[in-house]
Design a protein around this motif. Structure first.
Motif, PDB file in Angstrom:
ATOM      1  N   THR A  28     -97.451 -44.831  52.270  1.00  0.00           N
ATOM      2  CA  THR A  28     -96.865 -46.051  51.701  1.00  0.00           C
ATOM      3  C   THR A  28     -96.289 -46.940  52.796  1.00  0.00           C
ATOM      4  O   THR A  28     -96.394 -48.170  52.731  1.00  0.00           O
ATOM      5  CB  THR A  28     -95.780 -45.688  50.667  1.00  0.00           C
ATOM      6  N   ASN A  29     -95.690 -46.324  53.806  1.00  0.00           N
ATOM      7  CA  ASN A  29     -95.180 -47.097  54.947  1.00  0.00           C
ATOM      8  C   ASN A  29     -96.281 -47.937  55.580  1.00  0.00           C
ATOM      9  O   ASN A  29     -96.064 -49.099  55.941  1.00  0.00           O
ATOM     10  CB  ASN A  29     -94.589 -46.163  56.008  1.00  0.00           C
ATOM     11  N   LYS A  30     -97.456 -47.351  55.713  1.00  0.00           N
ATOM     12  CA  LYS A  30     -98.566 -48.065  56.348  1.00  0.00           C
ATOM     13  C   LYS A  30     -98.959 -49.294  55.536  1.00  0.00           C
ATOM     14  O   LYS A  30     -99.219 -50.369  56.094  1.00  0.00           O
ATOM     15  CB  LYS A  30     -99.773 -47.151  56.512  1.00  0.00           C
ATOM     16  N   ILE A  31     -98.986 -49.138  54.225  1.00  0.00           N
ATOM     17  CA  ILE A  31     -99.347 -50.261  53.354  1.00  0.00           C
ATOM     18  C   ILE A  31     -98.342 -51.397  53.506  1.00  0.00           C
ATOM     19  O   ILE A  31     -98.707 -52.569  53.576  1.00  0.00           O
ATOM     20  CB  ILE A  31     -99.426 -49.787  51.891  1.00  0.00           C
ATOM     21  N   ILE A  32     -97.062 -51.041  53.585  1.00  0.00           N
ATOM     22  CA  ILE A  32     -96.011 -52.055  53.732  1.00  0.00           C
ATOM     23  C   ILE A  32     -96.062 -52.707  55.112  1.00  0.00           C
ATOM     24  O   ILE A  32     -95.994 -53.930  55.248  1.00  0.00           O
ATOM     25  CB  ILE A  32     -94.623 -51.436  53.494  1.00  0.00           C
ATOM     26  N   THR A  33     -96.200 -51.877  56.146  1.00  0.00           N
ATOM     27  CA  THR A  33     -96.210 -52.389  57.513  1.00  0.00           C
ATOM     28  C   THR A  33     -97.407 -53.295  57.769  1.00  0.00           C
ATOM     29  O   THR A  33     -97.305 -54.268  58.532  1.00  0.00           O
ATOM     30  CB  THR A  33     -96.205 -51.223  58.521  1.00  0.00           C
ATOM     31  N   ASP A  34     -98.533 -52.993  57.135  1.00  0.00           N
ATOM     32  CA  ASP A  34     -99.714 -53.856  57.279  1.00  0.00           C
ATOM     33  C   ASP A  34     -99.428 -55.273  56.783  1.00  0.00           C
ATOM     34  O   ASP A  34    -100.056 -56.234  57.234  1.00  0.00           O
ATOM     35  CB  ASP A  34    -100.899 -53.268  56.509  1.00  0.00           C
ATOM     36  N   VAL A  35     -98.483 -55.398  55.851  1.00  0.00           N
ATOM     37  CA  VAL A  35     -98.119 -56.704  55.306  1.00  0.00           C
ATOM     38  C   VAL A  35     -97.004 -57.359  56.116  1.00  0.00           C
ATOM     39  O   VAL A  35     -97.072 -58.540  56.463  1.00  0.00           O
ATOM     40  CB  VAL A  35     -97.681 -56.585  53.830  1.00  0.00           C
ATOM     41  N   THR A  36     -95.974 -56.583  56.439  1.00  0.00           N
ATOM     42  CA  THR A  36     -94.782 -57.142  57.077  1.00  0.00           C
ATOM     43  C   THR A  36     -94.815 -57.112  58.596  1.00  0.00           C
ATOM     44  O   THR A  36     -94.132 -57.893  59.267  1.00  0.00           O
ATOM     45  CB  THR A  36     -93.527 -56.389  56.622  1.00  0.00           C
ATOM     46  N   GLY A  37     -95.557 -56.156  59.159  1.00  0.00           N
ATOM     47  CA  GLY A  37     -95.558 -55.975  60.609  1.00  0.00           C
ATOM     48  C   GLY A  37     -94.296 -55.286  61.098  1.00  0.00           C
ATOM     49  O   GLY A  37     -94.041 -55.234  62.304  1.00  0.00           O
ATOM     50  N   GLU A  38     -93.506 -54.760  60.154  1.00  0.00           N
ATOM     51  CA  GLU A  38     -92.226 -54.145  60.497  1.00  0.00           C
ATOM     52  C   GLU A  38     -92.186 -52.674  60.090  1.00  0.00           C
ATOM     53  O   GLU A  38     -92.860 -52.256  59.143  1.00  0.00           O
ATOM     54  CB  GLU A  38     -91.086 -54.897  59.791  1.00  0.00           C
ATOM     55  N   LYS A  39     -91.354 -51.920  60.782  1.00  0.00           N
ATOM     56  CA  LYS A  39     -91.153 -50.521  60.441  1.00  0.00           C
ATOM     57  C   LYS A  39     -90.380 -50.418  59.130  1.00  0.00           C
ATOM     58  O   LYS A  39     -89.438 -51.176  58.886  1.00  0.00           O
ATOM     59  CB  LYS A  39     -90.372 -49.807  61.550  1.00  0.00           C
ATOM     60  N   VAL A  40     -90.765 -49.483  58.284  1.00  0.00           N
ATOM     61  CA  VAL A  40     -90.074 -49.270  57.014  1.00  0.00           C
ATOM     62  C   VAL A  40     -88.956 -48.265  57.233  1.00  0.00           C
ATOM     63  O   VAL A  40     -89.191 -47.144  57.690  1.00  0.00           O
ATOM     64  CB  VAL A  40     -91.037 -48.755  55.928  1.00  0.00           C
ATOM     65  N   VAL A  41     -87.740 -48.658  56.896  1.00  0.00           N
ATOM     66  CA  VAL A  41     -86.568 -47.814  57.142  1.00  0.00           C
ATOM     67  C   VAL A  41     -86.055 -47.163  55.865  1.00  0.00           C
ATOM     68  O   VAL A  41     -85.594 -46.028  55.879  1.00  0.00           O
ATOM     69  CB  VAL A  41     -85.426 -48.643  57.778  1.00  0.00           C
ATOM     70  N   TYR A  42     -86.176 -47.861  54.745  1.00  0.00           N
ATOM     71  CA  TYR A  42     -85.542 -47.391  53.507  1.00  0.00           C
ATOM     72  C   TYR A  42     -86.561 -46.860  52.495  1.00  0.00           C
ATOM     73  O   TYR A  42     -87.661 -47.401  52.351  1.00  0.00           O
ATOM     74  CB  TYR A  42     -84.746 -48.521  52.864  1.00  0.00           C
ATOM     75  N   PHE A  43     -86.171 -45.811  51.807  1.00  0.00           N
ATOM     76  CA  PHE A  43     -86.979 -45.293  50.705  1.00  0.00           C
ATOM     77  C   PHE A  43     -86.061 -44.835  49.582  1.00  0.00           C
ATOM     78  O   PHE A  43     -84.889 -44.526  49.792  1.00  0.00           O
ATOM     79  CB  PHE A  43     -87.877 -44.143  51.163  1.00  0.00           C
ATOM     80  N   ARG A  44     -86.619 -44.820  48.392  1.00  0.00           N
ATOM     81  CA  ARG A  44     -85.906 -44.278  47.233  1.00  0.00           C
ATOM     82  C   ARG A  44     -86.748 -43.167  46.631  1.00  0.00           C
ATOM     83  O   ARG A  44     -87.890 -43.405  46.233  1.00  0.00           O
ATOM     84  CB  ARG A  44     -85.640 -45.358  46.180  1.00  0.00           C
TER      85      ARG A  44
END
Length: 211
Positions: free
Chosen positions: A103-119
């Motif tokens: 899921t981080n990869k999917i988000i980072t592909d859009v934002t270009g940023e590291k994902v820090v938070y999860f629920r």
């Protein structure tokens, strides 16, 4: 004498307004993105100049990448809610990492940023697993302290709006989901809460304001 009394009341009003202006609250949405519904939520947020955090499922993000792009372009925060919504406490750590990393990869592909938070789905994680995820992935879990239970049938638009207006608080993190009734409730609640001095921020912004 009357003039001094007026100045005193005016000063109290100004202090009250300043205090209200410091109230920050984070709206968070789980389980999206969803076609049309997430876009409906985004429109309400845009109308009210409110920011939020979307804890997406990787499976939905993969299906609706354009909506992820829209969330990011509108200045909201994208965060992780796993890929397939399993109970992270009941699966091996290797599977937990796979759920989060995909899921981080999917988000980072859009934002270009590291994902820090999860629920974690269902809010189920446990302290030991929480520490393992932080150590191995550098990710922080985010829970909530305001919950209108918008997933329940009895929680209709009016109930959700009333709950938010009556229970919102400074440094609150609101648990919501990508439902149409939730979008309609926010259309009612957000203007009311703004009039009470609330500022709607992302989880990242809320955490920074506490430091």
């Amino acid at each position: 004498m009357k003039f001094l009394k007026f100045l005193f009341i005016l000063s109290l009003t100004c202090v009250s307004l300043l205090a209200q202006g410091t109230k920050k609250i984070a709206l968070t949405f789980d389980d999206g993105p969803k076609a049309k519904i997430t876009e409906e939520i985004l429109e309400v947020l845009k109308e009210n100049n409110a920011k939020a955090t979307f804890f997406i499922l990787g499976s939905n993000g993969k299906r609706y990448p354009k909506i992820l792009e829209k969330i990011h372009e509108d200045g909201h925060q994208l965060a992780n809610h796993s890929y397939n919504h399993p109970n992270l406490r009941k699966i091996p750590l290797a599977e937990v990492k796979k759920e989060l990393e995909s899921t981080n990869k999917i988000i980072t592909d859009v934002t270009g940023e590291k994902v820090v938070y999860f629920r974690p789905p269902y809010g189920s994680l446990g302290q030991v697993r929480k520490e393992e995820v932080k150590k191995q992935l550098g990710m922080e879990s985010v829970m909530w302290n305001i919950c209108p239970k918008d997933w329940e049938k009895k929680s209709d638009t009016d109930y959700i709006a009333k709950f938010l207006i009556e229970n919102s608080k400074d440094n609150g993190i609101v648990l919501l989901h990508d439902h149409s009734k939730t979008a309609k409730a926010l259309k009612i609640a957000i203007p009311q809460l703004k009039s009470q001095g609330f500022e709607f921020v992302t989880v990242e912004e809320l955490n920074k304001s506490k430091k």
